[in-house]
Motif scaffolding. Structure first.
Motif, short mmCIF file in Angstrom:
data_model
loop_
_atom_site.label_atom_id
_atom_site.label_comp_id
_atom_site.label_asym_id
_atom_site.label_seq_id
_atom_site.Cartn_x
_atom_site.Cartn_y
_atom_site.Cartn_z
N SER A 43 -47.62 137.03 -90.36
CA SER A 43 -46.29 136.76 -90.91
C SER A 43 -45.54 135.79 -90.00
N TYR A 44 -44.32 135.47 -90.40
CA TYR A 44 -43.45 134.64 -89.56
C TYR A 44 -42.01 135.12 -89.74
N VAL A 45 -41.14 134.72 -88.82
CA VAL A 45 -39.75 135.16 -88.85
C VAL A 45 -38.85 134.01 -89.27
N GLU A 46 -37.92 134.31 -90.18
CA GLU A 46 -36.95 133.32 -90.63
C GLU A 46 -35.64 134.03 -90.91
N ASN A 47 -34.58 133.62 -90.23
CA ASN A 47 -33.24 134.20 -90.42
C ASN A 47 -33.25 135.72 -90.28
N GLY A 48 -33.96 136.21 -89.28
CA GLY A 48 -33.97 137.64 -89.01
C GLY A 48 -34.87 138.45 -89.91
N GLU A 49 -35.59 137.80 -90.81
CA GLU A 49 -36.50 138.51 -91.71
C GLU A 49 -37.95 138.20 -91.33
N ARG A 50 -38.79 139.20 -91.46
CA ARG A 50 -40.23 139.04 -91.28
C ARG A 50 -40.83 138.75 -92.65
N ILE A 51 -41.57 137.64 -92.76
CA ILE A 51 -42.01 137.14 -94.06
C ILE A 51 -43.53 137.08 -94.13
N TRP A 52 -44.07 137.68 -95.19
CA TRP A 52 -45.50 137.61 -95.50
C TRP A 52 -45.69 136.83 -96.80
N GLY A 53 -46.57 135.85 -96.80
CA GLY A 53 -46.89 135.16 -98.04
C GLY A 53 -47.58 136.10 -99.01
N PHE A 54 -47.29 135.92 -100.29
CA PHE A 54 -47.86 136.78 -101.32
C PHE A 54 -49.34 136.43 -101.49
N PRO A 55 -50.25 137.39 -101.34
CA PRO A 55 -51.68 137.07 -101.43
C PRO A 55 -52.07 136.64 -102.83
N ILE A 56 -52.90 135.61 -102.91
CA ILE A 56 -53.24 135.05 -104.21
C ILE A 56 -54.00 136.04 -105.07
N GLY A 57 -54.81 136.91 -104.46
CA GLY A 57 -55.53 137.91 -105.24
C GLY A 57 -54.60 138.86 -105.95
N MET A 58 -53.47 139.17 -105.32
CA MET A 58 -52.51 140.06 -105.95
C MET A 58 -51.79 139.37 -107.10
N SER A 59 -51.46 138.09 -106.92
CA SER A 59 -50.75 137.38 -107.98
C SER A 59 -51.61 137.24 -109.23
N LEU A 60 -52.94 137.17 -109.05
CA LEU A 60 -53.83 137.06 -110.20
C LEU A 60 -54.05 138.40 -110.90
N GLY A 61 -54.01 139.50 -110.14
CA GLY A 61 -54.46 140.77 -110.70
C GLY A 61 -53.40 141.73 -111.17
N LEU A 62 -52.12 141.49 -110.86
CA LEU A 62 -51.09 142.45 -111.26
C LEU A 62 -50.85 142.40 -112.77
N ARG A 63 -50.69 143.58 -113.36
CA ARG A 63 -50.41 143.73 -114.79
C ARG A 63 -49.38 144.84 -114.97
N GLY A 64 -48.50 144.68 -115.97
CA GLY A 64 -47.57 145.75 -116.30
C GLY A 64 -46.24 145.61 -115.59
N THR A 65 -45.50 146.72 -115.55
CA THR A 65 -44.15 146.74 -115.00
C THR A 65 -44.01 147.92 -114.06
N GLY A 66 -43.34 147.70 -112.94
CA GLY A 66 -43.12 148.78 -112.00
C GLY A 66 -42.71 148.24 -110.65
N GLU A 67 -42.96 149.02 -109.60
CA GLU A 67 -42.59 148.63 -108.25
C GLU A 67 -43.79 148.75 -107.32
N MET A 68 -43.94 147.76 -106.46
CA MET A 68 -44.85 147.89 -105.33
C MET A 68 -44.06 148.46 -104.15
N ILE A 69 -44.66 149.38 -103.46
CA ILE A 69 -44.02 150.01 -102.31
C ILE A 69 -44.61 149.42 -101.04
N VAL A 70 -43.75 149.03 -100.12
CA VAL A 70 -44.18 148.46 -98.84
C VAL A 70 -43.89 149.47 -97.74
N ARG A 71 -44.93 149.81 -96.97
CA ARG A 71 -44.79 150.77 -95.88
C ARG A 71 -45.07 150.09 -94.55
N ARG A 72 -44.38 150.57 -93.54
CA ARG A 72 -44.51 150.01 -92.19
C ARG A 72 -45.76 150.56 -91.51
#
Length: 504
Positions: A43-72
Motif C-alpha cells: 500500500s501507500y500513504v496519501e493525506n493520512g490514509e493507507r491506500i490499497w489498489g483494488f485487485p483486478i481479480g476482484m473487480s472481474l469476479g464480484l457479483r450482486g449487492t452487499g458489503e465487503m468487510i475489511v479487517r486489520r
C-alpha cells in the motif's frame, strides 16, 4: 467509504483506510468468506490514509449487492466496510465467483483463483497429476522434487496450504550456464508434448503443465528448473542463494493426503531462500519480493513470456462473445476485397474472425488465451477459420509460425493488441506482418491512443500507445502507415490506420 457501481470494463476505486502503526495489512471478506489478504508493504500513504489498489481479480469476479468487510492484520479488528452494487450475474447476494460459477479468492498475484481446498476430489486429482508429472520428469532423466507452496505446506503444516491452487515441482539441472539450462528446458518441453502433456511456457526455465478433464481445465502443475553457477543456486523466478548442494539432493520424502513425493534432503535452506526467514509462520498476505540484482539476472537470462496472459484467461472467462460486434479496423479491412487470407492477431473471442469469414475471407485467428481460442473455435465452426493458440510475447513461437504458415501474401489485423504488449514485444506482431504481408498485403491497426482515467498497470485493457510510436515501429519494419481515423468502442477512443509495404 463511497458506493461504487462497477462494470467489467472499469477499474474500481481503491481501499482507503485510516493509517496507524498497528496496521500490518488487511484481510478482505465477502460475506463470511476470506477472499484476499495484502500486506502493508503493498500500500501507500496519501493525506493520512493507507491506500490499497483494488485487485483486478476482484473487480472481474464480484457479483450482486452487499458489503465487503475489511479487517486489520494481525488482530482481525474490523476497520472498514466497502459497499458494492454490482448488477452482473443472477445473484442478489454479494459473491466473488469465477466465470464458471465457482467461489473464488484473489491470489498473491491479484488474480482470481479457485483453491483446491474447496473440492476434496480436486485436491486428490491435483496430487495425482503432480505425481504423474514427476514420473515423466524422471523418465526424461531428471531428479524432481516437490517445491514452493506444496513443499511449504508439507514441511510446515503436514498438509496442503489452505489457499493452494496448483502443484509445484523443481529440479536441479546439471547445466552450468544459463544457455544450457534453457536448452534443457526446451528439450523437456518437447519430451512432455510427445507424451501428451500440454504445456505453457512462462520463461526459459519455467513450464506450466495444464491438466484437462472432460474437455475443461482442471489443474496446473508448474515445473521450475534451477542450476548452480559457482556456489549460487539459481532457480527463477525467486531463488538465488548459496545453498549447499547436498541440501538439494532429492533424497527426502513427504506425504500429502496419502500420496508420497520426493523431497529435498534438507528443505529448510530452500524454503528460507524462497520465502525468507518467516516461512515457519503462516502469512496469508505474503508477497514475493525478488531482490533487484536477482531479478535483473533472471530476466536477462531467461526472459518472461507470461506478460498479461493470466489476466486475459480470467477475463475471457467472463467476456460475452459477440457483444461488441466487429471492430472498426476489421470493417475497414473488409472493404479492400482483396481475397487475401487474413491473420487476426489477438483474436479474443472471435468477433472479427467471424465477421471476416462471413465476408468470404480465409482467416487465421491467433490468441495467447486458451479460453479465447476455444470460444473462437466454437463460434467459427463451419467457417474458413483456423484457430491457433500462440503467445506473441515469445519470439520463438512467432518465428515458428512465420516458417510454418506457408503464406506468400496476407492481410494482417492487429486490433487492440499493440498497446497491451510489453515494450519491444510489440515488434513481434509487426514481424509477422513483415514476413507474411508480402508486397501488396495490408496491415490494419487499431489502438487506444490516449490515456484512460482508470489506468492501472495491472489491467492491460486500460493501456494505451501513442500514434508516433506505431509509426516509428512501422517504418523500422519497412512499412508506411497512413489514414488515421478516430472511432469509439464502448468507453474507449480508438484510432485505426493502414500499413503497406514501403516501395523502394
Amino acid at each position: 467509504m463511497g458506493r461504487h457501481a462497477p462494470a467489467v470494463d472499469r477499474i474500481w476505486a481503491p481501499f482507503r483506510l485510516p493509517d496507524s502503526p498497528e496496521l500490518e495489512g488487511i484481510d478482505v471478506y465477502v460475506g463470511d468468506r476470506h477472499v484476499w489478504s495484502s500486506p502493508v508493504s503493498a500500500s501507500y500513504v496519501e493525506n493520512g490514509e493507507r491506500i490499497w489498489g483494488f485487485p483486478i481479480g476482484m473487480s472481474l469476479g464480484l457479483r450482486g449487492t452487499g458489503e465487503m468487510i475489511v479487517r486489520r492484520r494481525p488482530d482481525g479488528a474490523e476497520i472498514g466496510r466497502y459497499p458494492v452494487d454490482c448488477a452482473r450475474g443472477s445473484s442478489d447476494e454479494l459473491v466473488l465467483r469465477t466465470g464458471r460459477g465457482a467461489d473464488g479468492i484473489v491470489n498473491k498475484w491479484g488474480n482470481l483463483a479457485v483453491p483446491v481446498q474447496r473440492d476434496p476430489e480436486m485436491q486428490q486429482r491435483m496430487l495425482d497429476h503432480t505425481s504423474s508429472l514427476m514420473e515423466a520428469l524422471k523418465e526424461f532423466g531428471l531428479r524432481p522434487f516437490l517445491m514452493a507452496g506444496m513443499l511449504l505446506g508439507a514441511v510446515r503444516d503436514g498438509d496442503l496450504l489452505p489457499h493452494e491452487e496448483d502443484g509445484d515441482i523443481g529440479y536441479v539441472s546439471s547445466a552450468t550456464t544459463p544457455a544450457d539450462m534453457m536448452l534443457e528446458s526446451f528439450r523437456l518441453e518437447r519430451f512432455l508434448a510427445e507424451r501428451g502433456f500440454e504445456s505453457l511456457r512462462h520463461s526459459g526455465t519455467h513450464l506450466q503443465i495444464d491438466f484437462v478433464r472432460e474437455g475443461r481445465h482442471e489443474a496446473n502443475v508448474d515445473v521450475f528448473g534451477g542450476f548452480y553457477l559457482d556456489d549460487w543456486f539459481i532457480q527463477p523466478f525467486q531463488v538465488r542463494a548459496r545453498i549447499p548442494r547436498e541440501a538439494l539432493e532429492p533424497t527426502g520424502r513427504v506425504v500429502l493426503r496419502g500420496v508420497e513425493f520426493d523431497s529435498l534432503a534438507d528443505p529448510e535452506p530452500w524454503l528460507e531462500a524462497n520465502y525468507v526467514t518467516g516461512w515457519k509462520v503462516p502469512d496469508p498476505a505474503f508477497r514475493f519480493v525478488t531482490a533487484p540484482e536477482s531479478a535483473r539476472r533472471m530476466l536477462g537470462w531467461f526472459g518472461a513470456f507470461n506478460g498479461q496472459r493470466e489476466f486475459w484467461e480470467i477475463y475471457y472467462g467472463y467476456a460475452e462473445a459477440g457483444r461488441g460486434g466487429p471492430s472498426a479496423a476489421a470493417k475497414r479491412l473488409a472493404r479492400n476485397r482483396s481475397g487475401r487470407p487474413v491473420i487476426d492477431l489477438g483474436c479474443g473471442t472471435g468477433d472479427d474472425a467471424v465477421f471476416l469469414a462471413q465476408q468470404g475471407r480465409r482467416v487465421i485467428a491467433i490468441d495467447a488465451s486458451k479460453r479465447a481460442t476455444n470460444t473462437t473455435r466454437e463460434r467459427t465452426e463451419g467457417l474458413d477459420v483456423e484457430v491457433i493458440r500462440m503467445n506473441l510475447v515469445e519470439r520463438r513461437q512467432v518465428l515458428d509460425f512465420i516458417v510454418d504458415a506457408q503464406i506468400d501474401e496476407a492481410d494482417i489485423l492487429v486490433h487492440r493488441v499493440l498497446e497491451s504488449l510489453p515494450g519491444e514485444e510489440r515488434d513481434n506482431a509487426l514481424l509477422i506482418a513483415r514476413h507474411l504481408a508480402g508486397s501488396r498485403g495490408e496491415v490494419h491497426v487499431g489502438i487506444v491512443d490516449r490515456p484512460d482515467e482508470g489506468f492501472t498497470g495491472a489491467d492491460p485493457r486500460t493501456w494505451w500507445i501513442e500514434r508516433a510510436e506505431i509509426e516509428n515501429r512501422a517504418r523500422g519494419m519497412g512499412f508506411e502507415l497512413y489514414g488515421w481515423r478516430a472511432s469509439r468502442e464502448g468507453a474507449r477512443n480508438i484510432a485505426t490506420a493502414v500499413m503497406t509495404r514501403r516501395q523502394a
